[in-house]
Scaffold this motif. Sequence first.
Motif, mmCIF file in Angstrom:
data_model
loop_
_atom_site.group_PDB
_atom_site.id
_atom_site.type_symbol
_atom_site.label_atom_id
_atom_site.label_comp_id
_atom_site.label_asym_id
_atom_site.label_seq_id
_atom_site.Cartn_x
_atom_site.Cartn_y
_atom_site.Cartn_z
ATOM 1 N N SER A 34 0.901 -1.156 0.000
ATOM 2 C CA SER A 34 0.000 0.000 0.000
ATOM 3 C C SER A 34 0.937 1.202 0.000
ATOM 4 O O SER A 34 2.158 1.022 -0.020
ATOM 5 C CB SER A 34 -0.920 -0.018 1.233
ATOM 6 O OG SER A 34 -0.167 0.209 2.425
ATOM 7 N N GLY B 268 1.532 3.475 2.329
ATOM 8 C CA GLY B 268 2.233 3.687 3.597
ATOM 9 C C GLY B 268 2.194 5.115 4.099
ATOM 10 O O GLY B 268 2.697 5.414 5.185
ATOM 11 N N ASN C 170 -5.233 6.590 5.889
ATOM 12 C CA ASN C 170 -5.622 5.224 6.258
ATOM 13 C C ASN C 170 -4.408 4.352 6.545
ATOM 14 O O ASN C 170 -4.405 3.590 7.515
ATOM 15 C CB ASN C 170 -6.485 4.602 5.158
ATOM 16 C CG ASN C 170 -7.908 5.146 5.168
ATOM 17 O OD1 ASN C 170 -8.352 5.710 6.163
ATOM 18 N ND2 ASN C 170 -8.603 5.001 4.064
ATOM 19 N N CYS C 171 -3.365 4.455 5.717
ATOM 20 C CA CYS C 171 -2.162 3.648 5.978
ATOM 21 C C CYS C 171 -1.557 4.051 7.322
ATOM 22 O O CYS C 171 -1.157 3.198 8.116
ATOM 23 C CB CYS C 171 -1.124 3.834 4.872
ATOM 24 S SG CYS C 171 -1.478 2.882 3.382
ATOM 25 N N ARG C 172 -1.486 5.362 7.580
ATOM 26 C CA ARG C 172 -0.854 5.813 8.824
ATOM 27 C C ARG C 172 -1.678 5.439 10.062
ATOM 28 O O ARG C 172 -1.143 5.341 11.159
ATOM 29 C CB ARG C 172 -0.562 7.322 8.758
ATOM 30 C CG ARG C 172 0.705 7.609 7.942
ATOM 31 C CD ARG C 172 1.167 9.048 8.011
ATOM 32 N NE ARG C 172 0.327 9.898 7.160
ATOM 33 C CZ ARG C 172 -0.552 10.790 7.599
ATOM 34 N NH1 ARG C 172 -0.698 10.991 8.895
ATOM 35 N NH2 ARG C 172 -1.250 11.504 6.748
ATOM 36 N N GLU D 98 -4.456 -0.126 6.292
ATOM 37 C CA GLU D 98 -3.822 -0.199 4.971
ATOM 38 C C GLU D 98 -4.739 -0.782 3.913
ATOM 39 O O GLU D 98 -4.554 -0.530 2.709
ATOM 40 C CB GLU D 98 -2.548 -1.056 5.047
ATOM 41 C CG GLU D 98 -1.467 -0.551 5.986
ATOM 42 C CD GLU D 98 -1.603 -1.092 7.404
ATOM 43 O OE1 GLU D 98 -2.677 -1.592 7.792
ATOM 44 O OE2 GLU D 98 -0.605 -1.003 8.157
ATOM 45 N N GLN D 99 -5.731 -1.581 4.363
ATOM 46 C CA GLN D 99 -6.631 -2.192 3.370
ATOM 47 C C GLN D 99 -7.473 -1.137 2.653
ATOM 48 O O GLN D 99 -8.063 -1.426 1.614
ATOM 49 C CB GLN D 99 -7.526 -3.264 4.028
ATOM 50 C CG GLN D 99 -8.616 -2.782 4.952
ATOM 51 C CD GLN D 99 -8.181 -2.604 6.395
ATOM 52 O OE1 GLN D 99 -7.060 -2.184 6.683
ATOM 53 N NE2 GLN D 99 -9.085 -2.907 7.322
ATOM 54 N N CYS E 186 -6.134 1.904 1.702
ATOM 55 C CA CYS E 186 -5.138 2.865 1.214
ATOM 56 C C CYS E 186 -5.736 3.730 0.108
ATOM 57 O O CYS E 186 -6.272 3.215 -0.870
ATOM 58 C CB CYS E 186 -3.918 2.107 0.681
ATOM 59 S SG CYS E 186 -2.725 3.171 -0.147
ATOM 60 N N MET F 107 -4.516 -0.393 -1.981
ATOM 61 C CA MET F 107 -3.987 -1.635 -1.406
ATOM 62 C C MET F 107 -3.697 -2.615 -2.545
ATOM 63 O O MET F 107 -4.498 -2.747 -3.459
ATOM 64 C CB MET F 107 -5.070 -2.158 -0.454
ATOM 65 C CG MET F 107 -4.856 -3.500 0.130
ATOM 66 S SD MET F 107 -5.543 -4.846 -0.837
ATOM 67 C CE MET F 107 -6.868 -5.379 0.203
ATOM 68 N N ARG G 290 6.809 -4.901 5.665
ATOM 69 C CA ARG G 290 5.708 -4.177 6.334
ATOM 70 C C ARG G 290 4.378 -4.932 6.246
ATOM 71 O O ARG G 290 3.431 -4.610 6.966
ATOM 72 C CB ARG G 290 5.524 -2.795 5.703
ATOM 73 C CG ARG G 290 6.647 -1.823 6.029
ATOM 74 C CD ARG G 290 6.394 -0.492 5.356
ATOM 75 N NE ARG G 290 6.286 -0.636 3.904
ATOM 76 C CZ ARG G 290 5.804 0.308 3.094
ATOM 77 N NH1 ARG G 290 5.358 1.453 3.576
ATOM 78 N NH2 ARG G 290 5.763 0.106 1.789
ATOM 79 N N TYR G 291 4.295 -5.907 5.325
ATOM 80 C CA TYR G 291 3.033 -6.639 5.138
ATOM 81 C C TYR G 291 3.150 -8.090 5.611
ATOM 82 O O TYR G 291 2.350 -8.947 5.241
ATOM 83 C CB TYR G 291 2.585 -6.515 3.668
ATOM 84 C CG TYR G 291 2.447 -5.055 3.337
ATOM 85 C CD1 TYR G 291 1.300 -4.340 3.667
ATOM 86 C CD2 TYR G 291 3.549 -4.339 2.848
ATOM 87 C CE1 TYR G 291 1.217 -2.974 3.478
ATOM 88 C CE2 TYR G 291 3.484 -2.965 2.650
ATOM 89 C CZ TYR G 291 2.310 -2.291 2.976
ATOM 90 O OH TYR G 291 2.237 -0.933 2.814
ATOM 91 N N GLY H 168 -6.237 -4.175 9.374
ATOM 92 C CA GLY H 168 -4.903 -3.659 9.062
ATOM 93 C C GLY H 168 -3.806 -4.599 9.560
ATOM 94 O O GLY H 168 -4.079 -5.613 10.215
#
Length: 347
Positions: free
Chosen positions: A93, A95, A99-101, A105-106, A108, A113, A140-141, A296
């Motif tokens: 995503s 990052g 939403n990522c922060r 992340e889903q 993004c 994503m 990260r994933y 997430g």
Amino acid sequence: MTTVAAYAAPAAKAPLERTTIERRAVGEHDVLIDIKFAGICHSDIHQAREGWGEAIFPMVPGHEIAGIVSEVGPGVTEFAVGDRVGVGCMVDSCGECENCRSGREQFCTGSGMVGTYNAVGKDGEPTYGGYSQKIVVDERYVVRIPDGLSLDVAAPLLCAGITTYSPLKHWGAGPGKKVAVIGLGGLGHMGVKIAHALGAEVTVLSQSLRKKEDGLKLGADHYYATSDPKTFEELAGTFDLILSTVSAPLDFGAYLGLLKTGGALVNVGAPEEPVSLNLFSLIGGNKTLAGSMIGGIAETQEMLDFCAGHGIGAEIELIGAAEINEAYERVLSSDVRYRFVIDTATI
Ligand code: NAP
Ligand code: ZN
């Protein structure tokens, strides 16, 4: 690049067959994972049959991945060779978006994503999922599978586990709450185990009483058949929360009638056809109809730690890769107890 054995659907609705795919070279922040087990989610079937719309073929499904790290890039800080790890529904995503922060992340909104399969990665190449022997993923994933959980029963937690844990937590399943789970399949059986572990009073709403004994063993306090119209009379106004895990369109109006005033029905099922709803079933009783999509990365790790702490893994039927097509048929006929998991050594 590494050539890896995999099982793929060559075209929509075609049976899956053995093939090989290329995995990218391990980059700065990547880990190479030797996949040991991959769960079969009903979403794999929706996508391999193009039930959700146009898809990318050949398709290597699989977003419930458990394995062992066998190589790490020079910039990797969280994982080392030999670690037991999992990968769920997303592999990238942006990052950086809101939403990522905030750990969602889903959803993004930057690059979007990137799905573990049936998607296009940032390198412009299609992504291939877990029905394969190795995968390269940005660290990260990747999440850590706690020592207390065997990799085979942990694999389904990467989708079925997080998809039920996230809404159950969000909507307050816990002591003093009456929670119903509709559908005792892959997601549903995890929903029952997790809601029970959270301390809720759990009811299964299944099409029949065929799996009643199992449901009670999994942690349900009550079990009803939705094919019996008396169920809807008897349970009217009963639940604080209902989680629907059903893969087909449902009469949500009838189920909203089972909620208490102010209750919520959260749907995670992803049927291929739309449903219709008489909105009076929401207005009468200030009810909520909500949705939820996976969870997430941080929440996925939290779920794995929660499951390990409560001794929760999936109930699985371990299969060889040659049995994938038969397993798909059994999932489609609600004959799954309660997740098929592929031993990837058989690919
Ligand atoms: P599954 O193992 O096939 O379980 C679905 C269950 O729904 C079945 O076992 C059956 O339970 C019930 N069901 C099936 N057809 C039905 C019908 N016509 N009427 C009433 N009940 C029916 O599937 P799954 O892997 O748990 O996935 C369930 C759904 O969630 C799929 O649509 C999948 O794509 C979706 N999904 C969504 C997310 C998300 O993030 N929101 C994540 C993963 C999966 P009983 O036999 O007990 O009735
Ligand atoms: Zn899934």
